[in-house]
Design a protein around this motif. Structure first.
Motif, short mmCIF file in Angstrom:
data_model
loop_
_atom_site.label_atom_id
_atom_site.label_comp_id
_atom_site.label_asym_id
_atom_site.label_seq_id
_atom_site.Cartn_x
_atom_site.Cartn_y
_atom_site.Cartn_z
N GLN A 45 -7.21 12.24 6.16
CA GLN A 45 -7.02 12.90 4.86
C GLN A 45 -7.34 11.93 3.46
OE1 GLN A 45 -6.95 16.73 4.41
NE2 GLN A 45 -7.70 16.21 6.54
N LEU A 46 -6.60 10.64 4.25
CA LEU A 46 -6.57 9.73 2.65
C LEU A 46 -7.81 9.29 2.80
CD1 LEU A 46 -3.69 7.81 3.58
CD2 LEU A 46 -3.57 9.49 1.93
N TYR A 47 -8.92 9.43 3.28
CA TYR A 47 -9.95 9.25 3.47
C TYR A 47 -10.67 10.07 2.43
CZ TYR A 47 -10.18 5.09 6.39
OH TYR A 47 -10.88 4.12 7.22
N LEU A 48 -10.78 11.31 2.74
CA LEU A 48 -11.14 12.85 2.25
C LEU A 48 -10.61 12.91 0.47
CD1 LEU A 48 -11.50 15.33 5.25
CD2 LEU A 48 -13.10 13.94 4.40
N GLY A 49 -9.45 12.75 0.65
CA GLY A 49 -8.97 12.51 -0.93
C GLY A 49 -8.92 10.93 -1.55
N GLY A 50 -9.84 10.00 -0.90
CA GLY A 50 -10.45 9.31 -2.16
C GLY A 50 -9.11 8.27 -2.14
N GLN A 51 -8.04 8.24 -1.55
CA GLN A 51 -7.00 6.85 -1.53
C GLN A 51 -7.47 5.89 -0.59
OE1 GLN A 51 -6.06 10.27 -0.87
NE2 GLN A 51 -4.68 11.10 -1.71
N LYS A 52 -7.92 5.48 0.49
CA LYS A 52 -7.87 5.63 2.10
C LYS A 52 -9.70 4.77 2.11
CE LYS A 52 -7.17 4.44 6.10
NZ LYS A 52 -6.23 2.76 6.30
N THR A 53 -9.44 3.36 1.50
CA THR A 53 -11.19 3.05 1.87
C THR A 53 -10.90 2.35 2.27
OG1 THR A 53 -10.70 1.83 -0.79
CG2 THR A 53 -11.96 3.87 -1.04
N ALA A 54 -10.61 1.04 2.81
CA ALA A 54 -10.61 0.08 4.20
C ALA A 54 -9.58 0.49 5.26
CB ALA A 54 -10.45 -1.04 3.01
N VAL A 106 -6.02 -5.51 -0.83
CA VAL A 106 -6.40 -4.76 0.14
C VAL A 106 -5.53 -3.65 0.51
CG1 VAL A 106 -6.23 -5.59 2.86
CG2 VAL A 106 -7.56 -6.67 1.06
N VAL A 107 -4.08 -3.82 0.25
CA VAL A 107 -3.11 -2.57 0.41
C VAL A 107 -3.48 -1.84 -0.18
CG1 VAL A 107 -0.16 -2.54 -0.17
CG2 VAL A 107 -1.90 -4.88 0.51
N LEU A 108 -3.62 -1.67 -1.69
CA LEU A 108 -4.61 -0.92 -2.25
C LEU A 108 -5.67 -0.16 -1.24
CD1 LEU A 108 -3.85 -2.15 -6.07
CD2 LEU A 108 -2.27 -0.89 -4.59
N ALA A 109 -6.26 -0.67 -1.49
CA ALA A 109 -7.38 -0.05 -0.44
C ALA A 109 -6.79 0.61 0.43
CB ALA A 109 -8.66 -0.98 -0.46
N GLU A 110 -6.03 0.44 0.80
CA GLU A 110 -5.75 0.78 2.58
C GLU A 110 -5.00 2.86 2.26
OE1 GLU A 110 -4.58 -0.25 6.08
OE2 GLU A 110 -5.67 -2.27 5.99
N GLY A 111 -4.69 2.55 1.26
CA GLY A 111 -3.47 3.98 0.14
C GLY A 111 -2.29 3.77 1.58
N GLY A 113 0.98 5.02 2.30
CA GLY A 113 2.67 4.85 2.03
C GLY A 113 3.18 4.76 0.49
N ASP A 114 3.55 3.81 0.19
CA ASP A 114 4.31 3.61 -1.12
C ASP A 114 3.29 2.49 -1.49
OD1 ASP A 114 4.95 1.21 -0.26
OD2 ASP A 114 7.07 1.41 -0.43
N LEU A 115 1.92 2.26 -0.86
CA LEU A 115 1.35 0.84 -1.56
C LEU A 115 1.69 -0.16 -1.75
CD1 LEU A 115 -0.92 3.39 -4.02
CD2 LEU A 115 -1.29 3.19 -1.67
N SER A 116 3.18 -0.64 -1.38
CA SER A 116 3.57 -1.78 -1.66
C SER A 116 3.10 -3.02 0.09
CB SER A 116 5.17 -1.41 -1.32
OG SER A 116 5.59 -1.64 0.12
N THR A 117 3.20 -4.12 -0.42
CA THR A 117 2.48 -5.22 0.52
C THR A 117 3.90 -5.21 1.52
OG1 THR A 117 1.33 -5.85 -1.13
CG2 THR A 117 1.97 -7.62 1.12
N ALA A 118 4.98 -4.66 1.49
CA ALA A 118 6.34 -4.62 2.37
C ALA A 118 5.94 -3.66 3.53
CB ALA A 118 7.43 -3.95 1.39
#
Length: 157
Positions: A45-54, A106-111, A113-118
């Motif tokens: 769903q994240l891929y289809l929504g464009g949030q996950k690109t990696a 990279v963290v942001l591209a994986e899309g 959780g809360d998009l934090s590095t942690a």
């Protein structure tokens, strides 16, 4: 690993959606879930929504399994929790980093959780931890991470 008949039919459906002159020449095609089957539907769903690109993995895992490292131009048939093809992505960029210094982009591209590095580190450590000894990884922070950046090229409702 060879594609199943269902996966090959899905790939062929993708090809028929393209003009013949746009068919990839000798593509590398793999099939599998996003992460494990328990979470693959949410990641799809994240891929289809464009949030996950990696997506990222450890180079040590590829080396241990004697799998080739991903490269630009590869295709991945993403399987859902029922092990059915759900979408196809094409690798458009590959980069290497150390786990302990994973870049923000990279963290942001994986899309996830809360998009934090942690959050990224905690989630990936949970996935990798049971296998580190087998893969010969003594210190996760120094382990080499390979990140594939994708574009969705085909999906079915």
């Amino acid at each position: 690993m060879a594609l199943t008949k269902e996966q090959q039919n899905y790939w062929n459906s993708y090809l028929t959606s393209l003009p013949v002159d746009e068919h990839p020449s000798a593509p590398v095609i793999t099939a599998g879930p996003c992460g494990d089957y328990a979470i693959t539907d949410s990641l799809i769903q994240l891929y289809l929504g464009g949030q996950k690109t990696a997506g990222s993995g450890l180079v040590a895992d590829f080396n241990y399994c004697h799998d080739p490292l991903p490269k630009i131009g590869d295709y991945w048939i993403v399987l859902n929790s029922k092990k059915e093809p759900a979408l196809i992505v094409n690798t458009i960029k590959v980069e290497f980093n150390q786990f302990g210094t994973i870049p923000r982009h990279v963290v942001l591209a994986e899309g996830e959780g809360d998009l934090s590095t942690a959050y990224w580190k905690q989630g990936h450590e949970k996935i990798f931890a049971p296998h580190l000894k087998t893969w010969g990884v003594d210190e996760l922070d120094k382990a080499e991470v390979i990140t594939e950046h994708f574009k969705v090229v085909y999906n079915t409702p």
